[in-house]
Design a protein around this motif. Structure first.
Motif, short mmCIF file in Angstrom:
data_model
loop_
_atom_site.label_atom_id
_atom_site.label_comp_id
_atom_site.label_asym_id
_atom_site.label_seq_id
_atom_site.Cartn_x
_atom_site.Cartn_y
_atom_site.Cartn_z
N SER A 175 18.94 -14.16 -17.68
CA SER A 175 19.37 -15.47 -17.19
C SER A 175 19.09 -15.67 -15.70
O SER A 175 19.20 -16.79 -15.20
N ILE A 176 18.72 -14.60 -15.00
CA ILE A 176 18.40 -14.72 -13.58
C ILE A 176 17.02 -15.35 -13.43
O ILE A 176 16.06 -14.89 -14.07
N PRO A 177 16.88 -16.38 -12.64
CA PRO A 177 15.58 -17.07 -12.51
C PRO A 177 14.46 -16.10 -12.12
O PRO A 177 14.63 -15.24 -11.24
N ALA A 178 13.32 -16.25 -12.78
CA ALA A 178 12.18 -15.37 -12.50
C ALA A 178 11.67 -15.54 -11.07
O ALA A 178 11.06 -14.62 -10.51
N GLY A 179 11.95 -16.68 -10.46
CA GLY A 179 11.49 -16.92 -9.10
C GLY A 179 12.06 -15.92 -8.10
O GLY A 179 11.43 -15.64 -7.07
N GLN A 180 13.25 -15.37 -8.40
CA GLN A 180 13.82 -14.39 -7.48
C GLN A 180 13.02 -13.10 -7.50
O GLN A 180 12.83 -12.47 -6.46
N ALA A 210 9.85 -13.84 -5.57
CA ALA A 210 10.10 -13.87 -4.13
C ALA A 210 10.22 -12.46 -3.57
O ALA A 210 9.73 -12.16 -2.48
N ALA A 211 10.89 -11.59 -4.33
CA ALA A 211 11.04 -10.20 -3.89
C ALA A 211 9.68 -9.51 -3.81
O ALA A 211 9.41 -8.75 -2.88
N ASP A 212 8.83 -9.78 -4.79
CA ASP A 212 7.47 -9.22 -4.75
C ASP A 212 6.69 -9.75 -3.57
O ASP A 212 5.91 -9.02 -2.93
N MET A 230 9.42 -6.26 -1.43
CA MET A 230 10.63 -5.48 -1.74
C MET A 230 10.34 -4.49 -2.85
O MET A 230 9.72 -4.83 -3.86
N ARG A 231 10.77 -3.27 -2.66
CA ARG A 231 10.55 -2.24 -3.66
C ARG A 231 11.42 -2.47 -4.89
O ARG A 231 12.45 -3.14 -4.82
N VAL A 281 19.40 -7.43 -5.61
CA VAL A 281 19.17 -8.78 -6.16
C VAL A 281 19.63 -8.89 -7.61
O VAL A 281 20.49 -9.72 -7.94
N LEU A 282 19.07 -8.05 -8.47
CA LEU A 282 19.28 -8.24 -9.91
C LEU A 282 20.66 -7.77 -10.37
O LEU A 282 21.40 -8.52 -11.03
#
Length: 216
Positions: free
Chosen positions: A112-117, A120-122, A126-127, A135-136
């Motif tokens: 349910s967490i938006p794929a955009g996050q 953005a991390a990539d 962000m490792r 984040v997740l």
């Protein structure tokens, strides 16, 4: 009607059963969280073998009664040379059973967490470990918390199954008192109050955590 003095005399026995119930719930819940975390990682992994194995596990645990699973652990494992004490067998069975539900709850929360996050991390480099830790997982736990607490409440109410392998939890302790006093009503009411207090404690704890982690 059970005399108040006899009911008071039975309270230590019921309290010991309640302590066993809480310990069984805690051990099973801890195992279910660990198992659920491993299984959800397998379900969302890129490995076909891992996903298939996790799906078989979840299907088996959710599709068969916990009582049958307990019999398999307690009576079938000794045939393979593995002998478990009753409390450990019950904790293992209930934890493995609940872990399948925890995995599905966490899978739904993560999806349910938006794929955009993730994107953005990539983009900021962000490792993977930091992505999950910062984040997740915080968001997934917040989303899944009500369902997780509901699962823990169901787990608490599943603990009477342990009595079939001679674990003297709260319900079994109540049955022992009833067999001695021949007065089921008062004893069962006391047992029901014990479960109600424990489940409400879980609910209130969850609400407190939700307030502390609320956004905005």
């Amino acid at each position: 009607m059970l005399e108040p003095a006899r009911l008071v005399a039975a309270l230590p026995e019921l309290a010991q059963g309640a302590a066993t119930t809480l310990a069984l719930t805690a051990c099973s819940a801890l195992l279910s969280w660990v198992v659920g975390g491993v299984v959800v990682c397998a379900l969302l992994s890129g490995s076909t073998a891992s996903r298939w194995t996790a799906r078989v596990y979840v299907s088996f645990m959710r599709g068969t009664p916990a009582l049958v699973q307990l019999f398999l652990v307690f009576f079938a494992l000794p045939l393979l040379g593995v002998h478990l004490p009753p409390f450990l067998a019950a904790s293992l069975t209930l934890g493995l059973n609940s872990g399948a539900y925890v995995a599905e709850i966490m899978r739904g929360a993560l999806l349910s967490i938006p794929a955009g996050q993730r994107e953005a991390a990539d983009a900021i480099g962000m490792r993977s470990v930091a992505l999950w830790r910062r984040v997740l997982l915080p968001q997934a736990v917040r989303i899944a918390l009500p369902s997780l607490i509901n699962e823990m409440t169901l787990l608490l109410k599943t603990t009477p199954l342990a009595s079939v392998v001679a674990v003297t939890e709260l319900t079994f302790a109540g049955q022992i008192v009833i067999a001695r006093t021949f007065e089921p009503t008062e004893v069962l009411l006391a047992v029901a109050v014990g479960y109600l207090v424990a489940s409400q404690a879980l609910v209130q704890t969850a609400r407190a955590i939700e307030r502390r982690t609320a956004i905005g």
